[in-house]
Structures are given as structure tokens and as C-alpha cells.
Design a protein around this motif. Structure first.
Motif, PDB file in Angstrom:
ATOM      1  N   VAL A   1      -4.886   6.716  -0.114  1.00 22.59           N
ATOM      2  CA  VAL A   1      -4.273   5.399   0.046  1.00 22.59           C
ATOM      3  C   VAL A   1      -4.651   4.503  -1.135  1.00 22.59           C
ATOM      4  N   HIS A   2      -3.640   3.840  -1.680  1.00 27.57           N
ATOM      5  CA  HIS A   2      -3.808   2.952  -2.830  1.00 27.57           C
ATOM      6  C   HIS A   2      -3.152   1.610  -2.507  1.00 27.57           C
ATOM      7  N   HIS A   3      -3.694   0.557  -3.094  1.00 24.72           N
ATOM      8  CA  HIS A   3      -3.182  -0.790  -2.853  1.00 24.72           C
ATOM      9  C   HIS A   3      -2.735  -1.409  -4.176  1.00 24.72           C
TER      10      HIS A   3
ATOM     11  N   VAL B   1      -1.221   1.188   7.682  1.00 28.65           N
ATOM     12  CA  VAL B   1      -2.160   1.378   6.572  1.00 28.65           C
ATOM     13  C   VAL B   1      -3.551   1.734   7.082  1.00 28.65           C
ATOM     14  N   ALA B   2      -4.084   1.007   8.048  1.00 30.55           N
ATOM     15  CA  ALA B   2      -5.455   1.239   8.517  1.00 30.55           C
ATOM     16  C   ALA B   2      -5.629   2.644   9.063  1.00 30.55           C
TER      17      ALA B   2
ATOM     18  N   ILE C   1       0.662   5.825   0.066  1.00 34.45           N
ATOM     19  CA  ILE C   1      -0.084   7.073   0.140  1.00 34.45           C
ATOM     20  C   ILE C   1       0.379   7.904  -1.042  1.00 34.45           C
TER      21      ILE C   1
ATOM     22  N   HIS D   1      -7.296   9.370   5.645  1.00 31.72           N
ATOM     23  CA  HIS D   1      -7.129   9.893   4.275  1.00 31.72           C
ATOM     24  C   HIS D   1      -7.460   8.820   3.240  1.00 31.72           C
ATOM     25  N   PRO D   2      -8.707   8.357   3.200  1.00 28.46           N
ATOM     26  CA  PRO D   2      -9.031   7.247   2.288  1.00 28.46           C
ATOM     27  C   PRO D   2      -8.766   7.578   0.818  1.00 28.46           C
ATOM     28  N   GLU D   3      -8.862   8.829   0.452  1.00 28.56           N
ATOM     29  CA  GLU D   3      -8.645   9.218  -0.940  1.00 28.56           C
ATOM     30  C   GLU D   3      -7.173   9.176  -1.348  1.00 28.56           C
TER      31      GLU D   3
ATOM     32  N   ALA E   1       0.864  -1.182   0.000  1.00 28.83           N
ATOM     33  CA  ALA E   1       0.000   0.000   0.000  1.00 28.83           C
ATOM     34  C   ALA E   1       0.897   1.227   0.000  1.00 28.83           C
TER      35      ALA E   1
ATOM     36  N   VAL F   1      -3.811   5.365   8.403  1.00 26.58           N
ATOM     37  CA  VAL F   1      -3.673   6.352   7.320  1.00 26.58           C
ATOM     38  C   VAL F   1      -4.912   6.319   6.439  1.00 26.58           C
ATOM     39  N   GLU F   2      -5.389   5.123   6.132  1.00 31.56           N
ATOM     40  CA  GLU F   2      -6.567   4.989   5.276  1.00 31.56           C
ATOM     41  C   GLU F   2      -7.818   5.544   5.954  1.00 31.56           C
TER      42      GLU F   2
END
Length: 154
Positions: A86-88, A75-76, A13, A82-84, A11, A78-79
Motif C-alpha cells: 500500500v502506497h499513499h 485502505v486500512a 495497492i 499487505h503493508p508492503e 492510496a 488492505v494496509e
């Protein structure tokens, strides 16, 4: 030396935009500090050096993301904040190589890498990226820059 590897799922940011090639330096200059601020706001920090993910070919414009990898245990948090951002990336196969030197000569290394992918007979995937192993700075000697390049495989 170009080699084929398995990239683990990870993941990151990222600040993603479509920008003109002329705007890339300004994009990076605003994106990386924004990401550091977002991480610090939740008590997190990058899991490694800065990355640039390319989601389109580099023409007059490019769909690009300035990014930092995330520690799995962060990850959790930060997501959630800022869900917009975070990328996986799922586990994937990729070709990779290391570029030594100025960013001015990076294009030649990208050409060599994409040619190696073509010669392998494997189709390129939808994403490629650069990892800035050495941090660029005004004081740094461009000849000392190290950048790892990746092309995912379909």
C-alpha cells in the motif's frame, strides 16, 4: 488536451520493481493478478482501473509500480494485511492528458505532455503515471485504447 489539475490525496495497492523495458509486459502480467489476489483476500476490490506509476525515467530500465487505486474505506484493511503493497500519494498538482490509441504511440503523447510541463516553467515532480481507462486485452482493438497520463509538479 493538456491541462493542469489538482490530484486528490489517494492510496493504491502496488507491486513495485525495477525492470528492463523488455520485461514490462511480463511484469504487468504477473503484478496485476497478484494485486487482485491480495485485494480479494481481504474482501476488497479496486476503486478504479489499473495504473502504472513511474518513479524513474524510462530508459533501459525503469522503477515502476503496477497498481490499483483503493477505496478510502478499504485502505486500512488492505494496509493491515499487505503493508508492503500500500502506497499513499498526497494531494498534488499535475499536468494531465488523454491518449487515444495503441500503446505503440503512447511515447509521442508522453513527449507532448512533458513538453507542456517544460513550457509551463513548472518543474516536474518525482512521479508520473498512466491510468488504463480501457482494459487491455488480446481481443481489444488497439485503436480503441484510452490511457490518461499524469506528470506531478514539484
Amino acid at each position: 488536451m493538456t491541462r493542469e489539475i489538482t490530484v486528490p490525496a489517494h492510496a493504491f495497492i502496488a507491486s513495485r520493481e525495477t525492470v528492463s523495458v523488455d520485461e514490462l509486459p511480463a511484469f504487468f502480467d504477473r503484478a496485476y493478478p497478484l494485486l487482485i489476489d491480495a485485494l480479494q483476500a481481504v474482501g476488497a476490490h479496486p476503486a478504479g482501473p489499473a495504473h502504472a506509476y513511474y518513479f524513474s525515467p524510462l530508459t533501459e530500465t525503469v522503477d515502476i509500480a503496477a497498481a490499483f487505486p483503493l477505496h478510502p474505506e478499504q485502505v486500512a484493511a488492505v494496509e493491515a494485511a499487505h503493508p508492503e503493497l500500500v502506497h499513499h500519494v498526497p494531494e498534488c498538482e499535475a499536468f494531465t492528458t488523454r491518449h487515444h490509441g495503441s500503446y505503440d504511440t503512447l511515447g509521442r503523447t508522453w513527449q507532448e505532455l512533458t513538453e507542456a510541463v517544460r513550457e509551463s516553467g513548472r518543474p516536474a515532480g518525482p512521479v508520473c503515471w498512466e491510468t488504463y481507462v480501457t482494459e487491455p486485452s488480446p481481443e481489444a482493438d488497439p485503436a480503441d485504447m484510452i490511457t490518461d497520463l499524469y506528470v506531478t509538479l514539484a
